[in-house]
Design a protein around this motif. Sequence first.
Motif, PDB file in Angstrom:
ATOM      1  N   ALA A  98       0.825  -1.218  -0.056  1.00 43.03           N
ATOM      2  CA  ALA A  98      -0.045   0.098  -0.134  1.00 43.03           C
ATOM      3  C   ALA A  98       0.889   1.200  -0.080  1.00 43.03           C
ATOM      4  N   PRO A  99       0.369   2.515  -0.756  1.00 48.28           N
ATOM      5  CA  PRO A  99       1.176   3.559  -0.734  1.00 48.28           C
ATOM      6  C   PRO A  99       1.325   4.221   0.827  1.00 48.28           C
ATOM      7  N   PRO A 100       2.406   4.827   1.037  1.00 48.61           N
ATOM      8  CA  PRO A 100       2.387   5.390   2.427  1.00 48.61           C
ATOM      9  C   PRO A 100       1.348   6.161   2.615  1.00 48.61           C
ATOM     10  N   VAL A 101       0.988   6.449   3.990  1.00 52.79           N
ATOM     11  CA  VAL A 101       0.045   7.242   4.495  1.00 52.79           C
ATOM     12  C   VAL A 101       0.325   8.649   4.342  1.00 52.79           C
ATOM     13  N   PRO A 102      -0.580   9.470   3.881  1.00 52.41           N
ATOM     14  CA  PRO A 102      -0.249  10.922   3.796  1.00 52.41           C
ATOM     15  C   PRO A 102      -0.196  11.838   4.980  1.00 52.41           C
ATOM     16  N   LEU A 103       0.976  12.571   5.235  1.00 54.01           N
ATOM     17  CA  LEU A 103       1.248  13.320   6.237  1.00 54.01           C
ATOM     18  C   LEU A 103       0.251  14.653   6.055  1.00 54.01           C
ATOM     19  N   PHE A 161       4.732  12.598   3.143  1.00 50.72           N
ATOM     20  CA  PHE A 161       4.715  11.307   3.823  1.00 50.72           C
ATOM     21  C   PHE A 161       6.174  10.762   4.673  1.00 50.72           C
ATOM     22  N   VAL A 162       5.802   9.980   5.229  1.00 52.79           N
ATOM     23  CA  VAL A 162       7.178   9.287   6.095  1.00 52.79           C
ATOM     24  C   VAL A 162       7.225   7.764   5.594  1.00 52.79           C
ATOM     25  N   GLY A 163       8.436   7.228   5.586  1.00 51.26           N
ATOM     26  CA  GLY A 163       8.341   5.897   4.859  1.00 51.26           C
ATOM     27  C   GLY A 163       9.399   5.984   3.566  1.00 51.26           C
ATOM     28  N   PRO A 166       4.961   9.252  -3.507  1.00 49.71           N
ATOM     29  CA  PRO A 166       4.115   8.287  -2.629  1.00 49.71           C
ATOM     30  C   PRO A 166       3.351   7.214  -3.384  1.00 49.71           C
ATOM     31  N   ARG A 167       2.790   7.477  -4.797  1.00 52.44           N
ATOM     32  CA  ARG A 167       2.076   6.648  -5.392  1.00 52.44           C
ATOM     33  C   ARG A 167       2.482   6.276  -6.779  1.00 52.44           C
TER      34      ARG A 167
END
Length: 349
Positions: A12-17, A272-274, A224-225
């Motif tokens: 899954a793409p990283p969660v948005p900050l 994002f973080v990751g 991120p995506r």
Amino acid sequence: MTDAARRPAPPAPPVPLSPVQAEAVRRGELPPVEEVRHGVWSVAFEFGDGIDDHSLGYVVEGSDGALTVIDPGWGVEANLDRLESALADVDHSLADVDLIAVTHLHADHLGGAEALRRASGARIALHAAEQRALGERTSDAAAADADIARWGAPRDDQEALVASWGSGRHLPALTADLLLGDGDVLPIAGRLLRAVHTPGHTAGHLCFVEPEQRLVFTGDHVLPRINPGIGLGGRTGTNPLTDYLASLDRMVALDVAGPDALEVCPGHEYRFVGLRGRAEALIEHRADRSRDAAAALDALDRPTVWQVAERMSWSGGIASLHGYRLGSALAQTEWHVQDLGRADELRAA
């Protein structure tokens, strides 16, 4: 069952900050100015040429009040107005801009730099390889036309490929004031913002890292995506795929786990973080493409680049790609074959 069907689903793409930025992407709107850290703001810039999209630039304030703008967006008048309005909201003006730091030469990142330089008197900084690519536009275009003729795409696609990928493609004309190299520190008072050379997307792509603030500005290197294209900034003596994978390894090594993880400020979509996880996912995406290319070569007898590309798992399939996107896919196919050490199995159309 095909190899593609047996592959596990991508992570899954990283969660948005920034939920605001993520919602703007979903709605197809420009997000508002946001404060990322004290003295660091994100600003969205609209695309030109009638393209309904936007990029993300960043404003960084030095301890002396001077500003650095990272990636000022496409060169349309509305973007300079938008930046001027954003700066006014944080008690600054265009006259405070002292440096324009560009991650790479694409119009949605570099295009607005010249107008901002004229309006502010700021210096423009980019990697030396990007300056070289801007200066070799004509010879690169002629070589791209020769590639198109060799790849073996259907005749109906040839004209559009030349217009968008070959000699019809246009890059901005610009001469930088400051050429950056790997490890150079940007001249920003009170900040240690370091350039990291990350070739692949383009030959001179740069990321900018500020460890004390736990920030990394990734341009189009890590998004991120979106899976970034490669080799999109002029010809080089190396394989852009090989360069890109090595650059992603640098991102994996750069990030740390836990509360000191870097916050990624990309050129598109949302913060994002990751970084490590996303870079590893991009490495695996490229490994999938290499497996596609290897399987095509195993099944075909001296294929053209087009025949290999037909068997690779592009989003929407090869039939959905046209013009610039098709040119990018065909070039990437050849680079995957070269990276496998199997270029001698291809034939020219």
